[in-house]
Motif scaffolding. Structure first.
Motif, PDB file in Angstrom:
ATOM      1  N   LEU A 126      44.266   5.383 -22.768  1.00 12.97           N
ATOM      2  CA  LEU A 126      45.719   5.483 -22.887  1.00 12.97           C
ATOM      3  C   LEU A 126      46.308   6.360 -21.778  1.00 12.97           C
ATOM      4  CD1 LEU A 126      46.052   5.843 -26.756  1.00 12.97           C
ATOM      5  CD2 LEU A 126      46.724   3.882 -25.366  1.00 12.97           C
ATOM      6  N   VAL A 127      45.575   7.422 -21.419  1.00  8.64           N
ATOM      7  CA  VAL A 127      46.034   8.263 -20.320  1.00  8.64           C
ATOM      8  C   VAL A 127      46.030   7.464 -19.018  1.00  8.64           C
ATOM      9  CG1 VAL A 127      45.457  10.258 -18.889  1.00  8.64           C
ATOM     10  CG2 VAL A 127      45.341  10.434 -21.382  1.00  8.64           C
ATOM     11  N   GLU A 128      44.915   6.716 -18.779  1.00 13.17           N
ATOM     12  CA  GLU A 128      44.829   5.906 -17.570  1.00 13.17           C
ATOM     13  C   GLU A 128      45.928   4.858 -17.532  1.00 13.17           C
ATOM     14  OE1 GLU A 128      40.720   4.526 -17.845  1.00 13.17           O
ATOM     15  OE2 GLU A 128      40.382   5.510 -15.937  1.00 13.17           O
ATOM     16  N   GLU A 129      46.151   4.215 -18.669  1.00 20.45           N
ATOM     17  CA  GLU A 129      47.149   3.150 -18.740  1.00 20.45           C
ATOM     18  C   GLU A 129      48.547   3.693 -18.447  1.00 20.45           C
ATOM     19  OE1 GLU A 129      50.158   0.552 -20.168  1.00 20.45           O
ATOM     20  OE2 GLU A 129      49.665   2.447 -21.125  1.00 20.45           O
ATOM     21  N   ALA A 130      48.787   4.927 -18.850  1.00 20.84           N
ATOM     22  CA  ALA A 130      50.115   5.512 -18.668  1.00 20.84           C
ATOM     23  C   ALA A 130      50.413   5.823 -17.201  1.00 20.84           C
ATOM     24  CB  ALA A 130      50.238   6.788 -19.505  1.00 20.84           C
ATOM     25  N   VAL A 131      49.356   6.066 -16.417  1.00 24.58           N
ATOM     26  CA  VAL A 131      49.601   6.500 -15.039  1.00 24.58           C
ATOM     27  C   VAL A 131      49.108   5.502 -13.996  1.00 24.58           C
ATOM     28  CG1 VAL A 131      49.483   8.922 -15.699  1.00 24.58           C
ATOM     29  CG2 VAL A 131      47.410   7.777 -14.932  1.00 24.58           C
ATOM     30  N   SER A 132      48.387   4.462 -14.425  1.00 23.74           N
ATOM     31  CA  SER A 132      47.764   3.554 -13.468  1.00 23.74           C
ATOM     32  C   SER A 132      48.624   2.318 -13.239  1.00 23.74           C
ATOM     33  CB  SER A 132      46.376   3.124 -13.962  1.00 23.74           C
ATOM     34  OG  SER A 132      45.505   4.223 -14.018  1.00 23.74           O
ATOM     35  N   VAL A 133      49.107   2.179 -12.035  1.00 26.83           N
ATOM     36  CA  VAL A 133      49.759   0.949 -11.605  1.00 26.83           C
ATOM     37  C   VAL A 133      48.910   0.407 -10.464  1.00 26.83           C
ATOM     38  CG1 VAL A 133      51.793  -0.085 -10.553  1.00 26.83           C
ATOM     39  CG2 VAL A 133      52.052   1.724 -12.271  1.00 26.83           C
ATOM     40  N   GLY A 134      48.541  -0.862 -10.545  1.00 27.91           N
ATOM     41  CA  GLY A 134      47.729  -1.439  -9.492  1.00 27.91           C
ATOM     42  C   GLY A 134      46.252  -1.188  -9.659  1.00 27.91           C
ATOM     43  N   ASP A 135      45.776  -1.048 -10.879  1.00 29.27           N
ATOM     44  CA  ASP A 135      44.341  -0.965 -11.129  1.00 29.27           C
ATOM     45  C   ASP A 135      44.054  -1.526 -12.506  1.00 29.27           C
ATOM     46  OD1 ASP A 135      41.715  -0.548 -10.653  1.00 29.27           O
ATOM     47  OD2 ASP A 135      41.824   1.636 -10.541  1.00 29.27           O
ATOM     48  N   LEU A 136      42.787  -1.844 -12.752  1.00 32.02           N
ATOM     49  CA  LEU A 136      42.368  -2.387 -14.045  1.00 32.02           C
ATOM     50  C   LEU A 136      41.932  -1.249 -14.953  1.00 32.02           C
ATOM     51  CD1 LEU A 136      40.236  -5.526 -14.692  1.00 32.02           C
ATOM     52  CD2 LEU A 136      39.486  -3.338 -15.643  1.00 32.02           C
ATOM     53  N   VAL A 137      42.467  -1.241 -16.179  1.00 30.91           N
ATOM     54  CA  VAL A 137      42.131  -0.208 -17.159  1.00 30.91           C
ATOM     55  C   VAL A 137      41.490  -0.875 -18.362  1.00 30.91           C
ATOM     56  CG1 VAL A 137      43.023   1.598 -18.681  1.00 30.91           C
ATOM     57  CG2 VAL A 137      44.035   1.256 -16.424  1.00 30.91           C
ATOM     58  N   VAL A 150      41.376  -5.543 -21.347  1.00 28.90           N
ATOM     59  CA  VAL A 150      41.734  -4.778 -20.156  1.00 28.90           C
ATOM     60  C   VAL A 150      43.204  -5.000 -19.820  1.00 28.90           C
ATOM     61  CG1 VAL A 150      39.379  -4.957 -19.264  1.00 28.90           C
ATOM     62  CG2 VAL A 150      41.099  -6.612 -18.517  1.00 28.90           C
ATOM     63  N   GLU A 151      43.750  -4.065 -19.055  1.00 25.77           N
ATOM     64  CA  GLU A 151      45.176  -4.111 -18.697  1.00 25.77           C
ATOM     65  C   GLU A 151      45.340  -3.843 -17.211  1.00 25.77           C
ATOM     66  OE1 GLU A 151      49.042  -2.021 -17.826  1.00 25.77           O
ATOM     67  OE2 GLU A 151      46.988  -1.285 -17.707  1.00 25.77           O
ATOM     68  N   ILE A 152      46.252  -4.589 -16.599  1.00 28.47           N
ATOM     69  CA  ILE A 152      46.632  -4.351 -15.212  1.00 28.47           C
ATOM     70  C   ILE A 152      48.159  -4.336 -15.143  1.00 28.47           C
ATOM     71  CG2 ILE A 152      46.612  -5.225 -12.841  1.00 28.47           C
ATOM     72  CD1 ILE A 152      43.960  -6.590 -13.437  1.00 28.47           C
ATOM     73  N   THR A 153      48.723  -3.276 -14.574  1.00 29.15           N
ATOM     74  CA  THR A 153      50.161  -3.220 -14.337  1.00 29.15           C
ATOM     75  C   THR A 153      50.424  -3.684 -12.915  1.00 29.15           C
ATOM     76  OG1 THR A 153      50.436  -1.380 -15.893  1.00 29.15           O
ATOM     77  CG2 THR A 153      52.204  -1.757 -14.305  1.00 29.15           C
ATOM     78  N   LEU A 154      51.255  -4.725 -12.786  1.00 29.61           N
ATOM     79  CA  LEU A 154      51.476  -5.350 -11.483  1.00 29.61           C
ATOM     80  C   LEU A 154      52.340  -4.476 -10.579  1.00 29.61           C
ATOM     81  CD1 LEU A 154      52.176  -9.130 -12.201  1.00 29.61           C
ATOM     82  CD2 LEU A 154      50.150  -8.109 -11.169  1.00 29.61           C
ATOM     83  N   PRO A 155      51.817  -4.096  -9.421  1.00 28.14           N
ATOM     84  CA  PRO A 155      52.674  -3.417  -8.435  1.00 28.14           C
ATOM     85  C   PRO A 155      53.527  -4.440  -7.687  1.00 28.14           C
ATOM     86  CG  PRO A 155      50.453  -3.663  -7.573  1.00 28.14           C
ATOM     87  CD  PRO A 155      50.427  -4.212  -8.981  1.00 28.14           C
ATOM     88  N   LEU A 156      54.504  -3.946  -6.990  1.00 30.40           N
ATOM     89  CA  LEU A 156      55.441  -4.825  -6.277  1.00 30.40           C
ATOM     90  C   LEU A 156      54.720  -5.719  -5.271  1.00 30.40           C
ATOM     91  CD1 LEU A 156      58.407  -5.608  -5.735  1.00 30.40           C
ATOM     92  CD2 LEU A 156      58.490  -3.730  -4.072  1.00 30.40           C
ATOM     93  N   GLU A 157      53.646  -5.194  -4.656  1.00 30.63           N
ATOM     94  CA  GLU A 157      52.976  -5.936  -3.581  1.00 30.63           C
ATOM     95  C   GLU A 157      51.873  -6.863  -4.090  1.00 30.63           C
ATOM     96  OE1 GLU A 157      50.794  -1.999  -4.059  1.00 30.63           O
ATOM     97  OE2 GLU A 157      52.880  -2.725  -4.110  1.00 30.63           O
ATOM     98  N   GLU A 199      52.926  -5.565 -17.496  1.00 32.52           N
ATOM     99  CA  GLU A 199      51.604  -5.147 -17.942  1.00 32.52           C
ATOM    100  C   GLU A 199      50.877  -6.386 -18.436  1.00 32.52           C
ATOM    101  OE1 GLU A 199      51.381  -1.460 -20.310  1.00 32.52           O
ATOM    102  OE2 GLU A 199      53.549  -1.352 -20.054  1.00 32.52           O
ATOM    103  N   LEU A 200      49.839  -6.774 -17.735  1.00 31.75           N
ATOM    104  CA  LEU A 200      49.067  -7.964 -18.091  1.00 31.75           C
ATOM    105  C   LEU A 200      47.846  -7.541 -18.899  1.00 31.75           C
ATOM    106  CD1 LEU A 200      49.116  -9.866 -14.665  1.00 31.75           C
ATOM    107  CD2 LEU A 200      50.853  -9.830 -16.483  1.00 31.75           C
ATOM    108  N   VAL A 201      47.689  -8.151 -20.062  1.00 32.39           N
ATOM    109  CA  VAL A 201      46.574  -7.816 -20.946  1.00 32.39           C
ATOM    110  C   VAL A 201      45.621  -9.010 -20.988  1.00 32.39           C
ATOM    111  CG1 VAL A 201      45.886  -7.095 -23.254  1.00 32.39           C
ATOM    112  CG2 VAL A 201      48.080  -6.327 -22.311  1.00 32.39           C
ATOM    113  N   PHE A 202      44.359  -8.767 -20.672  1.00 33.39           N
ATOM    114  CA  PHE A 202      43.343  -9.811 -20.613  1.00 33.39           C
ATOM    115  C   PHE A 202      42.214  -9.516 -21.598  1.00 33.39           C
ATOM    116  CE2 PHE A 202      45.141  -9.293 -16.379  1.00 33.39           C
ATOM    117  CZ  PHE A 202      45.385 -10.590 -15.949  1.00 33.39           C
ATOM    118  N   VAL A 203      41.590 -10.578 -22.113  1.00 29.40           N
ATOM    119  CA  VAL A 203      40.252 -10.472 -22.693  1.00 29.40           C
ATOM    120  C   VAL A 203      39.309 -11.003 -21.630  1.00 29.40           C
ATOM    121  CG1 VAL A 203      38.665 -11.245 -24.468  1.00 29.40           C
ATOM    122  CG2 VAL A 203      41.025 -10.701 -25.070  1.00 29.40           C
ATOM    123  N   CYS A 204      38.358 -10.164 -21.238  1.00 30.28           N
ATOM    124  CA  CYS A 204      37.596 -10.440 -20.028  1.00 30.28           C
ATOM    125  C   CYS A 204      36.143 -10.010 -20.209  1.00 30.28           C
ATOM    126  CB  CYS A 204      38.249  -9.671 -18.879  1.00 30.28           C
ATOM    127  SG  CYS A 204      37.579  -9.951 -17.260  1.00 30.28           S
TER     128      CYS A 204
END
Length: 221
Positions: A126-137, A150-157, A199-204
């Motif tokens: 939850l800490v990682e998810e709150a601060v991570s944009v542009g990485d897989l958590v 897993v979750e990935i927050t999409l950055p602009l680029e 925020e994209l949520v995947f089962v992976c």
């Protein structure tokens, strides 16, 4: 759905209240008389018993449950309850709470655990998810299948910002299950368009995580 929960402390009661509120049948099993507080979850069934005792689980008719949750504050108890639930009563789904991070490796199919929830790992995620944009958590692990939530927050680029879900070439063993956009939770369709900040949520499967990160973010660590 009928759910048996071993442990009626704060965690067990919170789970029970949520499930009862969603219309499920819940049985709380607690061995400590001081923790028996039926007024806290009045619509649940309550049983004063040690969930590590086989006869008590028979009395609870565990064989009729769809899910068993081992939610006590003792990892040894949670492992025993999980093993008995799966091997003696063939409960289809067993969820276990992990209290100490160093014990997490024990909570697997050999002990009857389908899904383990580690409070230290969950808090870290939850800490990682709150601060991570542009990485897989990694948020949650499904033990039997070696799959992760897993979750990935999409950055602009990100390369697929502005594209439809159908245009994203996800690897095998990975599925996009939700798009969280502000206060909205979107069940994705092929025609939904991805936006920066989603925020994209995947089962992976764990073996597909790196490929998923590369596809979505267009980069590797």
């Amino acid at each position: 759905m009928r759910v048996a929960i071993a442990g009626a402390g704060n965690v067990g009661r919170s789970i029970a209240a949520e499930l009862v509120g969603n219309g499920h049948q819940v049985l709380l099993i607690e061995r400590d008389p001081d923790s028996m507080r039926p007024e806290r979850v009045p619509d649940a069934e309550w049983l004063l018993a040690d969930a590590c005792e086989l006869e008590n689980l028979r009395q609870a008719h565990l064989e009729g449950c769809d899910v068993a949750v081992a939610a006590t504050g003792d990892d040894k108890v949670n492992l025993v309850v999980s093993l008995l639930s799966k091997t003696e009563f063939a409960v289809p789904r067993v969820v276990a709470r992990v209290n100490r991070a160093e014990n997490e490796w024990l909570f697997n199919e050999e002990w009857g655990v389908d899904v383990s929830v580690s409070k230290p790992r969950l808090l870290a995620a939850l800490v990682e998810e709150a601060v991570s944009v542009g990485d897989l958590v990694r948020l949650l692990t499904f033990r039997q299948s070696q799959a992760n939530l897993v979750e990935i927050t999409l950055p602009l680029e990100a390369p697929h910002v502005g594209k439809r879900v159908a245009e994203v070439p996800l690897p095998h063993d990975c599925a996009l299950v939700a798009i969280i956009r502000g206060r909205r939770v979107i069940a994705p369709t092929p025609d939904d368009t991805l936006e920066s900040g989603d925020e994209l949520v995947f089962v992976c499967h764990e073996d597909a995580e790196e490929a998923t990160r590369s596809v979505i973010l267009g980069k590797r660590r």
